[in-house]
Design a protein around this motif. Structure first.
Motif, PDB file in Angstrom:
ATOM      1  N   PHE A  46       0.783  -1.240   0.128  1.00 52.64           N
ATOM      2  CA  PHE A  46       0.048  -0.064   0.121  1.00 52.64           C
ATOM      3  C   PHE A  46       0.803   1.287   0.090  1.00 52.64           C
ATOM      4  O   PHE A  46       2.010   1.263   0.620  1.00 52.64           O
ATOM      5  N   ARG A  47       0.616   2.127  -0.902  1.00 56.64           N
ATOM      6  CA  ARG A  47       1.425   3.328  -1.032  1.00 56.64           C
ATOM      7  C   ARG A  47       0.523   4.603  -0.080  1.00 56.64           C
ATOM      8  O   ARG A  47      -0.125   5.298  -0.572  1.00 56.64           O
ATOM      9  N   GLY A  48       0.827   4.792   1.103  1.00 61.80           N
ATOM     10  CA  GLY A  48       0.192   5.761   2.183  1.00 61.80           C
ATOM     11  C   GLY A  48       1.163   6.816   2.209  1.00 61.80           C
ATOM     12  O   GLY A  48       2.217   7.261   1.271  1.00 61.80           O
ATOM     13  N   VAL A  49       1.278   7.527   3.081  1.00 63.09           N
ATOM     14  CA  VAL A  49       1.874   8.884   3.299  1.00 63.09           C
ATOM     15  C   VAL A  49       3.394   8.641   3.250  1.00 63.09           C
ATOM     16  O   VAL A  49       3.980   7.476   3.631  1.00 63.09           O
ATOM     17  N   LEU A  50       4.074   9.543   2.655  1.00 64.50           N
ATOM     18  CA  LEU A  50       5.832   9.372   2.388  1.00 64.50           C
ATOM     19  C   LEU A  50       6.258   9.664   3.728  1.00 64.50           C
ATOM     20  O   LEU A  50       6.069  10.948   4.288  1.00 64.50           O
ATOM     21  N   LEU A  51       7.285   8.918   4.152  1.00 62.35           N
ATOM     22  CA  LEU A  51       8.173   9.376   5.311  1.00 62.35           C
ATOM     23  C   LEU A  51       9.448   9.377   4.762  1.00 62.35           C
ATOM     24  O   LEU A  51      10.108   8.863   3.865  1.00 62.35           O
ATOM     25  N   PHE A  52      10.380  10.385   5.556  1.00 65.65           N
ATOM     26  CA  PHE A  52      11.747  10.451   5.569  1.00 65.65           C
ATOM     27  C   PHE A  52      12.694  10.249   6.519  1.00 65.65           C
ATOM     28  O   PHE A  52      12.198  10.722   7.729  1.00 65.65           O
ATOM     29  N   ASP A  53      13.649   9.606   6.427  1.00 67.44           N
ATOM     30  CA  ASP A  53      14.773   9.505   7.791  1.00 67.44           C
ATOM     31  C   ASP A  53      15.974  10.394   7.273  1.00 67.44           C
ATOM     32  O   ASP A  53      16.485   9.849   6.461  1.00 67.44           O
ATOM     33  N   PRO A  54      16.214  11.459   7.945  1.00 65.06           N
ATOM     34  CA  PRO A  54      17.443  12.186   7.604  1.00 65.06           C
ATOM     35  C   PRO A  54      18.791  11.346   8.303  1.00 65.06           C
ATOM     36  O   PRO A  54      19.703  11.840   7.892  1.00 65.06           O
ATOM     37  N   GLU A  55      18.578  10.625   9.002  1.00 62.03           N
ATOM     38  CA  GLU A  55      19.775   9.836   9.809  1.00 62.03           C
ATOM     39  C   GLU A  55      20.279   8.862   8.500  1.00 62.03           C
ATOM     40  O   GLU A  55      21.649   8.833   8.651  1.00 62.03           O
ATOM     41  N   SER A  93      12.533  18.290   1.421  1.00 67.39           N
ATOM     42  CA  SER A  93      11.094  18.308   1.532  1.00 67.39           C
ATOM     43  C   SER A  93      10.271  18.001   0.269  1.00 67.39           C
ATOM     44  O   SER A  93      10.613  17.422  -0.684  1.00 67.39           O
ATOM     45  N   ILE A  94       9.302  17.488   0.596  1.00 68.07           N
ATOM     46  CA  ILE A  94       8.203  16.829  -0.157  1.00 68.07           C
ATOM     47  C   ILE A  94       7.042  17.642  -0.201  1.00 68.07           C
ATOM     48  O   ILE A  94       6.428  18.006   0.975  1.00 68.07           O
ATOM     49  N   ASP A  95       6.485  17.906  -1.470  1.00 73.56           N
ATOM     50  CA  ASP A  95       5.225  18.750  -1.522  1.00 73.56           C
ATOM     51  C   ASP A  95       4.376  17.629  -1.858  1.00 73.56           C
ATOM     52  O   ASP A  95       4.021  16.903  -3.107  1.00 73.56           O
ATOM     53  N   PHE A  96       3.435  17.430  -1.066  1.00 76.54           N
ATOM     54  CA  PHE A  96       2.302  16.179  -1.189  1.00 76.54           C
ATOM     55  C   PHE A  96       1.220  16.786  -2.089  1.00 76.54           C
ATOM     56  O   PHE A  96       0.322  15.973  -2.631  1.00 76.54           O
ATOM     57  N   PHE A 101       1.780   9.701  -5.609  1.00 78.02           N
ATOM     58  CA  PHE A 101       2.079   8.416  -4.766  1.00 78.02           C
ATOM     59  C   PHE A 101       2.576   7.146  -5.841  1.00 78.02           C
ATOM     60  O   PHE A 101       2.014   6.176  -5.587  1.00 78.02           O
ATOM     61  N   CYS A 102       3.445   7.452  -6.737  1.00 74.86           N
ATOM     62  CA  CYS A 102       4.005   6.560  -7.368  1.00 74.86           C
ATOM     63  C   CYS A 102       5.006   5.375  -7.092  1.00 74.86           C
ATOM     64  O   CYS A 102       5.475   4.582  -7.541  1.00 74.86           O
ATOM     65  N   ARG A 103       5.743   5.836  -5.926  1.00 79.71           N
ATOM     66  CA  ARG A 103       6.650   4.935  -5.132  1.00 79.71           C
ATOM     67  C   ARG A 103       8.075   5.173  -5.932  1.00 79.71           C
ATOM     68  O   ARG A 103       8.956   4.264  -5.625  1.00 79.71           O
ATOM     69  N   LEU A 104       8.200   5.960  -6.992  1.00 79.58           N
ATOM     70  CA  LEU A 104       9.384   5.941  -7.606  1.00 79.58           C
ATOM     71  C   LEU A 104      10.798   6.419  -6.882  1.00 79.58           C
ATOM     72  O   LEU A 104      11.663   5.866  -7.104  1.00 79.58           O
ATOM     73  N   CYS A 105      10.145   7.340  -6.258  1.00 80.22           N
ATOM     74  CA  CYS A 105      11.345   7.922  -4.992  1.00 80.22           C
ATOM     75  C   CYS A 105      11.870   6.751  -4.092  1.00 80.22           C
ATOM     76  O   CYS A 105      13.087   6.546  -4.154  1.00 80.22           O
ATOM     77  N   GLU A 106      10.960   5.935  -3.807  1.00 80.52           N
ATOM     78  CA  GLU A 106      11.309   4.796  -2.748  1.00 80.52           C
ATOM     79  C   GLU A 106      12.097   3.842  -3.430  1.00 80.52           C
ATOM     80  O   GLU A 106      13.071   3.271  -2.984  1.00 80.52           O
ATOM     81  N   GLU A 107      11.617   3.675  -4.756  1.00 80.30           N
ATOM     82  CA  GLU A 107      12.278   2.460  -5.371  1.00 80.30           C
ATOM     83  C   GLU A 107      13.842   2.885  -5.746  1.00 80.30           C
ATOM     84  O   GLU A 107      14.832   2.112  -5.942  1.00 80.30           O
TER      85      GLU A 107
END
Ligand code: SF4
Ligand code: SF4
Length: 172
Positions: A46-55, A93-96, A101-107
């Motif tokens: 499921f492609r829900g809200v995008l999260l990000f981990d700066p660490e 930064s992400i502009d929702f 919600f295509c998931r290409l960033c995650e991939e």
């Protein structure tokens, strides 16, 4: 006269059939939940809200290049002594409002675990356009700024149609 009784009988039979269907479902397990007290867990992909981990982010820019909607921006952190860019983010930064919600960033993200990823969270509610922009930066309000690439500056979103003023579109 016979026709009248036939009509009464077929009407009564139709009602009985309906009641039998109701009775059958009465004893089947419920398929709905009492949201928000109960919540369904989406399927794994499921492609829900995008999260990000700066660490874990190594500031490689691959997600920015992969994004077809141009909604990710970032800046590398700098080594305070050498003044050279390092493999860490200063901000991200992400502009929702633009994200599809295509998931290409995650991939495209090479880190393990992923530094940007779709969570299973579907409770994504925005009351204002500003709230659609999230920025991860130390000591910075996470919501409400976007990065203007031309002017290289953080700005408040402006000149955009607030989502609540868009009339609902009825399909079909
Ligand atoms: S999900 Fe797609 S559109 Fe959204 S930020 Fe990632 S690559 Fe861009
Ligand atoms: S692809 Fe992953 S590691 Fe690279 S900048 Fe994006 S979030 Fe960071």
């Amino acid at each position: 006269m016979i026709g009248y009784f036939k009509d009464v009988f077929s009407g009564a039979w139709a009602i009985t059939q309906g009641l039998l269907v109701t009775l059958r479902y009465l004893f089947k397990p419920s398929v709905t939940v009492h949201y928000p007290d109960e919540k369904l867990v989406p399927f794994e992909k499921f492609r829900g809200v995008l999260l990000f981990d700066p660490e874990t982010c190594i500031s490689c820019n691959l997600c920015v290049k992969a994004c077809p909607s141009n909604c990710i921006a970032l800046e590398n952190a700098t080594n305070p002594e050498t003044k050279k860019k390092i493999a860490k983010v200063d901000w991200y930064s992400i502009d929702f409002g633009k994200c599809n919600f295509c998931r290409l960033c995650e991939e495209s993200c090479p880190t393990k675990p992923k530094s940007v990823w779709h969570a299973l969270d579907y409770e994504l509610v925005f009351n204002k356009r500003d709230e659609m922009v999230r920025c991860w930066k130390a000591g910075f309000p996470i919501i409400g700024k976007y990065f203007d690439r031309k002017e290289k500056a953080f700005k408040d979103p402006e000149g955009q149609v607030p989502i609540h003023s868009v009339p609902p579109r009825h399909l079909g």
